[in-house]
Scaffold this active site. Structure first.
Site, PDB file in Angstrom:
ATOM      1  N   HIS A   1       0.859  -1.189   0.000  1.00 18.51           N
ATOM      2  CA  HIS A   1       0.000   0.000   0.000  1.00 18.51           C
ATOM      3  C   HIS A   1       0.897   1.241   0.000  1.00 18.51           C
ATOM      4  CE1 HIS A   1      -4.221   1.463   1.210  1.00 18.51           C
ATOM      5  NE2 HIS A   1      -3.541   2.513   0.771  1.00 18.51           N
ATOM      6  N   ILE A   2       0.978   1.893  -1.139  1.00 19.52           N
ATOM      7  CA  ILE A   2       1.865   3.036  -1.309  1.00 19.52           C
ATOM      8  C   ILE A   2       1.488   4.180  -0.355  1.00 19.52           C
ATOM      9  CG2 ILE A   2       0.534   4.180  -3.132  1.00 19.52           C
ATOM     10  CD1 ILE A   2       3.242   4.661  -4.570  1.00 19.52           C
ATOM     11  N   HIS A   3       2.482   4.939   0.060  1.00 24.58           N
ATOM     12  CA  HIS A   3       2.251   6.109   0.915  1.00 24.58           C
ATOM     13  C   HIS A   3       3.447   7.046   0.812  1.00 24.58           C
ATOM     14  CE1 HIS A   3       4.033   2.835   3.263  1.00 24.58           C
ATOM     15  NE2 HIS A   3       4.673   3.761   3.970  1.00 24.58           N
ATOM     16  N   LEU A   4       3.181   8.320   1.009  1.00 23.56           N
ATOM     17  CA  LEU A   4       4.195   9.366   0.928  1.00 23.56           C
ATOM     18  C   LEU A   4       4.544   9.837   2.330  1.00 23.56           C
ATOM     19  CD1 LEU A   4       5.840  11.630  -0.553  1.00 23.56           C
ATOM     20  CD2 LEU A   4       3.720  12.952  -0.565  1.00 23.56           C
TER      21      LEU A   4
END
Length: 164
Positions: free
Chosen positions: A117-120
């Site tokens: 789950h991509i996140h910045l």
């Protein structure tokens, strides 16, 4: 032996670990304060990192479960960056850092702790915040309790929204 006090870690240590994706599950719960969610947008939300690199470390996370930026709509990409800018602004107003690190780790080998789950990450930085402790002692010093930082950030975020 040196001992550093990190009281919020006991909550994680004692908590029941779910099998699902925390970035999918946390926004479904009606516990934003408990889950450290600061803001909910249309396609993304802002959450504080429960195990921060520095005080104020937060993340912009899509609601949609995805490990890549590929296939995002223009609106999703725009909101992603607008929320990154909002995070920087609220951190500047609240904590007055000297600079920031912003980054996305795509894939486990790139350092992603939750690769699916991509996140910045938005990490505020201060002159002198990197010292011998992480290098020699594998220890990071976080000077303020995460809940106190959350409350300050939330208060300023609400004020900023009213000012718009």
């Amino acid at each position: 032996m040196d001992v550093l006090w990190a009281p919020w870690r006991i909550d994680y240590i004692l908590s029941e670990k779910g099998k699902g994706c925390i970035f999918c599950e946390k926004p479904k719960e009606n516990k934003d304060r408990e889950n450290l969610i600061l803001y909910r947008g249309k396609s993304h939300f802002v959450i504080m990192n429960a195990f921060p690199y520095n005080n104020g470390h937060m993340m912009v996370v899509p609601y949609r479960h995805t490990s890549t930026l590929s296939g995002w709509s223009g609106d999703e990409l725009q909101e992603f960056m607008e929320l990154a800018d909002l995070c920087v602004s609220v951190l500047q107003r609240t904590m007055r850092p000297d600079g920031f690190n912003l980054g996305i780790n795509m894939g486990e080998v790139a350092g992603a702790g939750i690769a699916e789950h991509i996140h910045l990450h938005i990490v505020p930085r201060w002159k002198g915040d990197t010292n011998f402790m992480p290098v020699l002692a594998d220890t990071r010093v976080i000077p303020e309790h995460i809940r106190a930082t959350y409350e300050k950030l939330l208060q300023n975020l609400k004020l900023m929204m009213q000012e718009k």
